[in-house]
Design a protein around this motif. Structure first.
Motif, PDB file in Angstrom:
ATOM      1  N   SER A 138      44.330  30.803  32.725  1.00  0.00           N
ATOM      2  CA  SER A 138      43.891  31.920  31.667  1.00  0.00           C
ATOM      3  C   SER A 138      43.207  33.101  32.394  1.00  0.00           C
ATOM      4  N   PHE A 139      43.232  34.195  31.962  1.00  0.00           N
ATOM      5  CA  PHE A 139      42.210  35.074  32.311  1.00  0.00           C
ATOM      6  C   PHE A 139      40.660  34.853  32.456  1.00  0.00           C
ATOM      7  N   SER A 140      40.372  34.249  31.508  1.00  0.00           N
ATOM      8  CA  SER A 140      38.845  33.803  31.274  1.00  0.00           C
ATOM      9  C   SER A 140      38.534  32.609  32.300  1.00  0.00           C
ATOM     10  N   GLN A 141      39.483  31.876  32.631  1.00  0.00           N
ATOM     11  CA  GLN A 141      39.245  30.793  33.802  1.00  0.00           C
ATOM     12  C   GLN A 141      39.330  31.545  35.048  1.00  0.00           C
ATOM     13  N   LEU A 142      40.175  32.554  35.356  1.00  0.00           N
ATOM     14  CA  LEU A 142      40.267  33.218  36.557  1.00  0.00           C
ATOM     15  C   LEU A 142      38.942  33.996  36.643  1.00  0.00           C
ATOM     16  N   ILE A 143      38.377  34.646  35.729  1.00  0.00           N
ATOM     17  CA  ILE A 143      36.991  35.298  35.632  1.00  0.00           C
ATOM     18  C   ILE A 143      36.027  34.326  36.268  1.00  0.00           C
ATOM     19  N   ASN A 144      35.916  32.913  35.455  1.00  0.00           N
ATOM     20  CA  ASN A 144      35.100  32.095  35.982  1.00  0.00           C
ATOM     21  C   ASN A 144      34.975  31.691  37.501  1.00  0.00           C
ATOM     22  N   ILE A 145      36.153  31.579  38.091  1.00  0.00           N
ATOM     23  CA  ILE A 145      36.487  31.280  39.160  1.00  0.00           C
ATOM     24  C   ILE A 145      36.033  32.397  40.258  1.00  0.00           C
ATOM     25  N   GLU A 146      36.344  33.680  39.800  1.00  0.00           N
ATOM     26  CA  GLU A 146      35.876  34.850  40.538  1.00  0.00           C
ATOM     27  C   GLU A 146      34.364  34.793  40.557  1.00  0.00           C
ATOM     28  N   ARG A 147      33.866  34.604  39.591  1.00  0.00           N
ATOM     29  CA  ARG A 147      32.120  34.575  39.417  1.00  0.00           C
ATOM     30  C   ARG A 147      31.560  33.660  40.473  1.00  0.00           C
ATOM     31  N   LEU A 148      32.276  32.576  40.750  1.00  0.00           N
ATOM     32  CA  LEU A 148      31.635  31.615  41.660  1.00  0.00           C
ATOM     33  C   LEU A 148      32.030  32.123  43.239  1.00  0.00           C
ATOM     34  N   LEU A 149      33.415  32.686  43.398  1.00  0.00           N
ATOM     35  CA  LEU A 149      33.543  33.204  44.895  1.00  0.00           C
ATOM     36  C   LEU A 149      32.754  34.469  45.044  1.00  0.00           C
ATOM     37  N   ASN A 150      32.454  35.157  44.199  1.00  0.00           N
ATOM     38  CA  ASN A 150      31.631  36.405  44.421  1.00  0.00           C
ATOM     39  C   ASN A 150      30.026  35.925  44.662  1.00  0.00           C
ATOM     40  N   SER A 151      29.923  34.852  44.537  1.00  0.00           N
ATOM     41  CA  SER A 151      28.384  34.418  44.861  1.00  0.00           C
ATOM     42  C   SER A 151      28.409  34.142  46.457  1.00  0.00           C
ATOM     43  N   THR A 152      29.529  34.095  47.028  1.00  0.00           N
ATOM     44  CA  THR A 152      29.564  33.490  48.549  1.00  0.00           C
ATOM     45  C   THR A 152      29.668  34.828  49.366  1.00  0.00           C
ATOM     46  N   GLY A 153      30.010  36.118  48.656  1.00  0.00           N
ATOM     47  CA  GLY A 153      30.136  37.440  49.300  1.00  0.00           C
ATOM     48  C   GLY A 153      30.985  38.179  48.409  1.00  0.00           C
ATOM     49  N   ARG A 154      32.431  38.517  48.889  1.00  0.00           N
ATOM     50  CA  ARG A 154      33.237  39.309  48.019  1.00  0.00           C
ATOM     51  C   ARG A 154      34.433  38.647  47.901  1.00  0.00           C
ATOM     52  N   SER A 155      35.254  38.850  46.801  1.00  0.00           N
ATOM     53  CA  SER A 155      36.816  38.090  46.701  1.00  0.00           C
ATOM     54  C   SER A 155      37.617  39.271  46.287  1.00  0.00           C
ATOM     55  N   VAL A 156      39.138  38.978  46.508  1.00  0.00           N
ATOM     56  CA  VAL A 156      39.990  39.752  46.500  1.00  0.00           C
ATOM     57  C   VAL A 156      41.057  38.916  45.677  1.00  0.00           C
ATOM     58  N   TYR A 157      41.612  39.448  44.678  1.00  0.00           N
ATOM     59  CA  TYR A 157      42.890  38.605  44.016  1.00  0.00           C
ATOM     60  C   TYR A 157      43.906  39.114  44.519  1.00  0.00           C
ATOM     61  N   LEU A 158      44.848  38.162  45.053  1.00  0.00           N
ATOM     62  CA  LEU A 158      46.291  38.471  45.425  1.00  0.00           C
ATOM     63  C   LEU A 158      47.250  38.053  44.576  1.00  0.00           C
ATOM     64  N   GLU A 159      48.254  38.881  44.012  1.00  0.00           N
ATOM     65  CA  GLU A 159      49.399  38.367  43.175  1.00  0.00           C
ATOM     66  C   GLU A 159      50.301  37.400  44.085  1.00  0.00           C
ATOM     67  N   ASN A 160      50.460  38.192  45.360  1.00  0.00           N
ATOM     68  CA  ASN A 160      51.468  37.505  46.247  1.00  0.00           C
ATOM     69  C   ASN A 160      50.711  36.615  47.013  1.00  0.00           C
ATOM     70  N   GLU A 161      51.060  35.087  46.515  1.00  0.00           N
ATOM     71  CA  GLU A 161      50.571  33.870  47.283  1.00  0.00           C
ATOM     72  C   GLU A 161      50.868  34.005  49.166  1.00  0.00           C
ATOM     73  N   ALA A 162      52.035  34.219  49.191  1.00  0.00           N
ATOM     74  CA  ALA A 162      52.342  34.336  50.440  1.00  0.00           C
ATOM     75  C   ALA A 162      51.411  35.227  51.366  1.00  0.00           C
ATOM     76  N   LEU A 163      50.520  36.176  50.890  1.00  0.00           N
ATOM     77  CA  LEU A 163      49.801  36.960  51.696  1.00  0.00           C
ATOM     78  C   LEU A 163      48.646  36.102  52.124  1.00  0.00           C
ATOM     79  N   LEU A 164      48.437  35.058  51.433  1.00  0.00           N
ATOM     80  CA  LEU A 164      46.988  34.313  51.585  1.00  0.00           C
ATOM     81  C   LEU A 164      47.243  33.619  53.285  1.00  0.00           C
TER      82      LEU A 164
END
Length: 267
Positions: A138-164
């Protein structure tokens, strides 16, 4: 939120420190899971209020989010020997290189997976992490994950998993490329008669200054290079040597090979 970190190594612990530093979770809601019991005493010194557990001894895991921070080469073996059942509402956040969401879902028989690729400057809260998520998150679950990731610097969401896999090669492995170049520059300084600590100071401060110039200038990289490389000058002599030896192409090919290896890890 209660978080368990499966694989309390450098990256897992750096994430944990960031979560606590920014008070995103309470220390008592953090569980660090290790395979080697001998690591417990050292980790306990840095995380005195958190739970530290041995992987094989866990029968049930009370966590909203399980971060998988093991080496990708170890994942399959660990997935086959997880001693606790995964609950339907538990989220999985993988920070393993190469292992895609589908493989994690299949190996764990669990659908709620977010995959992220951080890099080592997360140790200082200056990292960058690319991430993507499985269908059903869900969007709210993803926002929670993003908050955690942003605590370590910056984060960028990628729709295309292959780019990872490309992110893994570019920024995940990227710090090592800079260290490699810096090491060569320092050694060149030593060869020219500059004392090692002084050579290191000149190179590190040059790197820091160049970084800030890139960030604060509207000029392109090509223009910034031309600003330093006057016609017939010293910089031009160095750049000519780089071009004659295909340095840029070698560096680019190395990064592409890193991406290739990331894809191999999934297989």
């Amino acid at each position: 939120m209660k978080i368990a970190v499966l694989g309390a190594g450098n990256m897992g612990l750096s994430f944990s420190k960031s979560f606590l530093k920014y008070e995103l979770i309470k220390p008592e809601h953090l569980q660090l899971i290790v395979r080697n019991p001998s690591n417990i005493s050292k980790i306990s010194e840095d995380f005195p209020k958190s739970r530290i557990s041995v992987f094989d001894e866990i029968k049930e895991l009370d966590a909203d989010l399980i971060i998988i921070a093991v080496k990708p080469q170890d994942f399959q073996r660990i997935a086959q020997n997880i001693p606790f059942p995964l609950k339907e509402n538990q989220m999985i956040l993988s920070i393993m290189a190469g292992i895609n969401i589908e493989k994690i879902q299949t190996s764990l028989n669990h659908p709620l997976v977010v995959r992220a690729m951080p890099n080592s400057p997360t140790l200082l809260g200056m990292g960058i992490t690319g991430y993507t998520a499985a269908n059903g998150i869900s969007f709210s679950q993803l926002i929670n994950i993003e908050r955690l990731l942003n605590s370590t610097g910056r984060s960028v969401y990628l729709e295309n998993e292959a780019l990872l896999d490309g992110v893994t090669a570019l920024s995940g492995s990227g710090p090592a490329y800079f260290y490699y170049i810096i090491d060569a520059m320092i050694k060149a300084g030593i060869e020219m008669g500059i004392e090692e600590n002084l050579s290191k100071l000149f190179v590190q401060q040059t790197m820091l200054g160049a970084y800030h110039l890139i960030n604060n200038s509207e000029k392109s990289l090509e223009e910034l290079i031309k600003d330093v490389a006057s016609k017939g000058g010293t910089t031009e002599a160095a750049l000519k040597t780089f071009e004659e030896n295909n340095f840029k192409e070698i560096l680019k090919q190395g990064i592409l090979n890193a991406e290739k290896r990331a894809k191999e890890l999934n297989r």
